[in-house]
Enzyme design. Structure first.
Site, PDB file in Angstrom:
ATOM      1  N   THR A   8     -36.020   2.358  -7.949  1.00  0.00           N
ATOM      2  CA  THR A   8     -35.772   1.170  -8.715  1.00  0.00           C
ATOM      3  C   THR A   8     -34.673   0.153  -8.330  1.00  0.00           C
ATOM      4  O   THR A   8     -33.937   0.633  -7.627  1.00  0.00           O
ATOM      5  CB  THR A   8     -35.358   1.903 -10.047  1.00  0.00           C
ATOM      6  OG1 THR A   8     -34.175   2.624 -10.031  1.00  0.00           O
ATOM      7  CG2 THR A   8     -36.431   2.634 -10.580  1.00  0.00           C
ATOM      8  N   TRP A  37     -32.485  -6.022 -35.195  1.00  0.00           N
ATOM      9  CA  TRP A  37     -32.865  -6.381 -33.682  1.00  0.00           C
ATOM     10  C   TRP A  37     -33.531  -7.871 -33.614  1.00  0.00           C
ATOM     11  O   TRP A  37     -34.411  -8.319 -34.128  1.00  0.00           O
ATOM     12  CB  TRP A  37     -33.769  -5.635 -32.872  1.00  0.00           C
ATOM     13  CG  TRP A  37     -33.061  -4.069 -32.651  1.00  0.00           C
ATOM     14  CD1 TRP A  37     -31.772  -3.736 -33.372  1.00  0.00           C
ATOM     15  CD2 TRP A  37     -33.584  -2.980 -32.053  1.00  0.00           C
ATOM     16  NE1 TRP A  37     -31.482  -2.254 -33.114  1.00  0.00           N
ATOM     17  CE2 TRP A  37     -32.516  -1.899 -32.371  1.00  0.00           C
ATOM     18  CE3 TRP A  37     -34.641  -2.576 -31.341  1.00  0.00           C
ATOM     19  CZ2 TRP A  37     -32.774  -0.735 -31.951  1.00  0.00           C
ATOM     20  CZ3 TRP A  37     -34.663  -1.391 -30.892  1.00  0.00           C
ATOM     21  CH2 TRP A  37     -33.925  -0.329 -31.090  1.00  0.00           C
ATOM     22  N   GLU A  67     -41.593   3.294 -12.124  1.00  0.00           N
ATOM     23  CA  GLU A  67     -41.879   4.534 -12.674  1.00  0.00           C
ATOM     24  C   GLU A  67     -43.484   4.722 -13.169  1.00  0.00           C
ATOM     25  O   GLU A  67     -43.638   5.808 -13.534  1.00  0.00           O
ATOM     26  CB  GLU A  67     -41.023   4.834 -13.899  1.00  0.00           C
ATOM     27  CG  GLU A  67     -39.461   5.043 -13.517  1.00  0.00           C
ATOM     28  CD  GLU A  67     -38.775   3.877 -13.402  1.00  0.00           C
ATOM     29  OE1 GLU A  67     -39.334   2.534 -13.148  1.00  0.00           O
ATOM     30  OE2 GLU A  67     -37.450   4.037 -13.346  1.00  0.00           O
ATOM     31  N   LYS A 118     -28.268  -6.789 -31.150  1.00  0.00           N
ATOM     32  CA  LYS A 118     -28.049  -6.274 -32.545  1.00  0.00           C
ATOM     33  C   LYS A 118     -27.329  -7.155 -33.605  1.00  0.00           C
ATOM     34  O   LYS A 118     -26.226  -7.110 -33.345  1.00  0.00           O
ATOM     35  CB  LYS A 118     -27.716  -5.055 -32.424  1.00  0.00           C
ATOM     36  CG  LYS A 118     -28.624  -4.122 -31.649  1.00  0.00           C
ATOM     37  CD  LYS A 118     -28.154  -2.634 -31.660  1.00  0.00           C
ATOM     38  CE  LYS A 118     -29.665  -1.655 -31.126  1.00  0.00           C
ATOM     39  NZ  LYS A 118     -28.924  -0.870 -29.956  1.00  0.00           N
TER      40      LYS A 118
HETATM   41  P1  ADP Z   1     -36.974  -2.551 -11.807  1.00  0.00           P
HETATM   42  O1  ADP Z   1     -36.722  -1.845 -10.436  1.00  0.00           O
HETATM   43  O2  ADP Z   1     -36.065  -3.955 -11.634  1.00  0.00           O
HETATM   44  O3  ADP Z   1     -36.851  -1.888 -12.756  1.00  0.00           O
HETATM   45  P2  ADP Z   1     -39.547  -2.811 -12.199  1.00  0.00           P
HETATM   46  O4  ADP Z   1     -40.784  -3.695 -11.606  1.00  0.00           O
HETATM   47  O5  ADP Z   1     -39.999  -1.396 -12.389  1.00  0.00           O
HETATM   48  O6  ADP Z   1     -38.463  -3.096 -11.382  1.00  0.00           O
HETATM   49  O7  ADP Z   1     -39.297  -3.322 -13.586  1.00  0.00           O
HETATM   50  C1  ADP Z   1     -39.800  -2.817 -14.752  1.00  0.00           C
HETATM   51  C2  ADP Z   1     -39.454  -3.541 -15.804  1.00  0.00           C
HETATM   52  O8  ADP Z   1     -40.007  -4.956 -15.821  1.00  0.00           O
HETATM   53  C3  ADP Z   1     -40.016  -3.216 -17.058  1.00  0.00           C
HETATM   54  O9  ADP Z   1     -39.535  -1.939 -17.856  1.00  0.00           O
HETATM   55  C4  ADP Z   1     -39.816  -4.226 -17.811  1.00  0.00           C
HETATM   56  O10 ADP Z   1     -38.500  -4.332 -18.538  1.00  0.00           O
HETATM   57  C5  ADP Z   1     -40.118  -5.391 -17.079  1.00  0.00           C
HETATM   58  N1  ADP Z   1     -41.412  -5.877 -17.089  1.00  0.00           N
HETATM   59  C6  ADP Z   1     -42.490  -5.676 -16.392  1.00  0.00           C
HETATM   60  N2  ADP Z   1     -43.468  -6.197 -16.846  1.00  0.00           N
HETATM   61  C7  ADP Z   1     -43.238  -7.097 -17.723  1.00  0.00           C
HETATM   62  C8  ADP Z   1     -43.912  -7.954 -18.788  1.00  0.00           C
HETATM   63  N3  ADP Z   1     -45.138  -8.293 -18.408  1.00  0.00           N
HETATM   64  N4  ADP Z   1     -43.308  -8.442 -19.933  1.00  0.00           N
HETATM   65  C9  ADP Z   1     -41.815  -8.234 -19.887  1.00  0.00           C
HETATM   66  N5  ADP Z   1     -41.015  -7.377 -19.228  1.00  0.00           N
HETATM   67  C10 ADP Z   1     -41.887  -6.636 -18.011  1.00  0.00           C
END
Ligand code: ADP
Length: 549
Positions: A185, A444, A330, A439
């Site tokens: 990540t 929220w 994940e 918040k």
């Molecule tokens: P990182 O390693 O930066 O976490 P990821 O690609 O695994 O990279 O990131 C996942 C996160 O990206 C998600 O948990 C979410 O917050 C955001 N995300 C992914 N797709 C979308 C989407 N279509 N709209 C909003 N947020 C998104």
């Protein structure tokens, strides 16, 4: 009583075996790192990947060893993936957009033994060579003609290794739960953590994502994965396209609007996938040059929320349909897609758009729930915000080497760190990252929703919303706007633009015009950095009233 069907371990080498046997002459076209567009086929990629497997064995790579790739999307990168995974070694994809220190941390944590790299990254590797003691061999993904011994003394040449090794190699023949891939990540909170995919999880992800209501891939498609293989597995496309026999068009390192457009047209691409920023660049290019895609039918957009203006532009100006997707490293990574259900498909295009802008619904293999901070389930009424929890056969169970400890709740769900709603149609909508949600007075506010509306203002290039401390409400939203080059705008203009589109109490207390909105290594707005930059900022609504003389 056990079933009596054949035991056919779900290992990913079988995917490329299938592509070779049934789609052997289907092309894989790459914009090479050296420059020219080069062409190969699944049959050739299969044979070359096997040669690579033998080369890796010759270098002492054993099952379970981590072999890293630091590379753009090209056919060679696909050969490396299958060559590594086929012999039970673990393909560790490195994201070149990370800082060198983070890369070194990850390489050491993974204990990578061999590292494949594109020519592009030799300088940074050379500079940090001493910080990567576990890496015994560096293989440069090029031919002898482009090897420069001075660029990285001792490096091995990809094409030479292929020429020196035979394509006779047994793949698979191990447990389907064997580790296949490793991806960290991006570490926006704490150190990056490793997600260790298995052959089985990748195989099931492939079967699920091919489906009509998911990526909807077919042997007749020509697919351009702009999403990088180094981050979240190119959304599984290196597997799913091989599985269906789609033609692949790999963009290499050039992801600007002109380069992507050129490949879309020259290769008659029908399907593509990328994060919103890539599509913004493509749209800008097409508008400037008055060009339009002639074969493109569908794009999948994810990684961050899709702004409405983007969907409208594709749909109305270019006749391209947009599928919004959500996922994360994940979840292998696809978690939900906003493909219509029977009921939604009957709605008018305008009504359907409301659902396209949500992140969508889970395919088979993904279970979702919303919970409050106490872990109690929340209703799927489309308005209640909760933590989004996910479980399934391609969702992380624990991080590599146990980092982060126990990460599942008692029902086996993983906390995504996202805050979301789920409506009565089963459509999930991300309202925020848990750490970004504002918040205000105990309620929220979704920063993502305000950002996506604000960026629809014609003068806005990029928008971000963060919470700023407020004495009465705890936090209130501030809208940061990076304007299009050469334009001026006022705070009032932006507030008026939002009026009526969001609840009154969601209206930002201030609009701040900035030169830069920083993006992180995975192309998402870096709110942590923005908050650091805005440290001394005081809301006009929170500032103590000036004493009058
Ligand atoms: P990182 O390693 O930066 O976490 P990821 O690609 O695994 O990279 O990131 C996942 C996160 O990206 C998600 O948990 C979410 O917050 C955001 N995300 C992914 N797709 C979308 C989407 N279509 N709209 C909003 N947020 C998104």
């Amino acid at each position: 009583m056990l079933g009596l069907m054949q035991n056919w371990p779900l290992t990913v080498d079988k995917i490329l075996d299938h592509a070779k046997s049934w789609h052997g002459d289907r092309e894989i076209v790459s914009r090479s790192v050296e420059g020219p567009v080069v062409r190969t086929t699944y049959a050739e990629v299969h044979a070359r990947a096997k040669r690579l497997s033998n080369a890796l064995k010759g270098l002492g790579v054993q099952p379970g060893d981590r072999v890293a790739t630091l590379a753009w999307n090209t056919a060679r990168h696909i050969e490396a993936w299958y060559g590594i995974m086929g012999i039970g070694a673990v393909c560790h994809t490195l994201n070149p957009r990370l800082f060198a220190e983070q890369l070194c941390y990850i390489i050491n944590h993974a204990e990578d033994k061999v590292l494949f790299t594109d020519l592009t990254f030799l300088p940074v590797l050379l500079e940090h060579r001493a910080q990567m003691p576990t890496v015994k061999h560096v293989i440069v993904m090029t031919d002898e003609a482009h090897m420069d011994p001075a660029a990285y003394p001792g490096a091995l040449c990809f094409e030479t290794l292929l020429a020196e090794n035979s394509a006779d190699c047994v793949w698979g023949d191990f447990d389907e739960n064997t580790a296949a891939g490793l991806c960290y990540t991006s570490g926006t909170t704490g150190n990056p953590k490793g997600v260790l995919y298995s052959h089985r999880s990748n195989f099931i992800h492939t079967l699920v994502t091919m489906g009509q209501d998911v990526m909807g891939l077919s042997a007749t498609d020509t697919v351009l994965p702009v999403v990088p293989m180094f981050h979240a597995n190119a959304w599984g496309l290196a597997f799913s396209c091989s599985a269906v026999g789609a033609k692949l068009v790999m963009p290499g390192m050039k992801l600007d609007g002109a380069s992507v457009y050129e490949l879309l047209e020259s290769e008659a691409v029908t399907f593509s996938a990328a994060v919103p920023t890539v599509w913004q660049m493509l749209l800008a290019y097409m508008r400037e040059t008055n060009s339009r895609p002639s074969t493109l039918q569908r794009v999948v957009i994810g990684g961050s929320a899709v702004p409405e203006a983007l969907v409208r532009a594709f749909r109305d100006d270019y006749g391209v349909s947009v599928t919004h997707a959500w996922g994360m490293t994940e979840t292998s990574p696809l978690g939900t897609l906003a493909t219509p259900t029977g009921k939604i498909a009957k709605m008018s295009p305008e009504e359907q758009l409301r659902f396209t802008l949500k992140q969508g619904r889970p395919p088979i293999g993904i279970e979702l729930k919303l919970v409050n901070d106490a872990g109690e389930r929340l209703p799927h009424d489309g308005t209640t915000f909760g933590r989004l929890m996910v479980r399934g056969p391609f969702v992380v169970g624990e991080y590599f080497k146990g980092d982060g400890g126990e990460i599942l709740d008692e029902e086996g769900y993983f906390d995504t760190g996202d805050v979301a709603t789920i409506d009565e149609y089963g459509f999930m909508q991300i309202t925020d990252r848990a750490k970004d949600v504002i918040k205000s007075g105990g309620e929220w506010i979704s920063t993502i929703e305000i950002e996506n509306l604000a960026v629809g203002h014609p003068k806005a290039a990029l928008c971000a919303v963060i919470g700023a401390a407020h004495p009465k409400w705890d936090e209130r939203p501030v809208l940061l706007v990076k304007l299009e080059p050469g334009v001026d705008a006022t705070k009032e203009e932006f507030l008026a633009f939002l009026e009526g589109k969001i609840a009154k109490w969601w209206t930002p207390d201030d609009v701040v015009f900035v030169d830069d909105i920083p993006l992180g290594a995975t192309g998402k707005i870096d709110k942590k950095l923005i908050r650091e930059r805005m440290k001394g900022y005081v809301l006009p609504t929170a500032a103590p009233a000036k004493a009058t003389a």
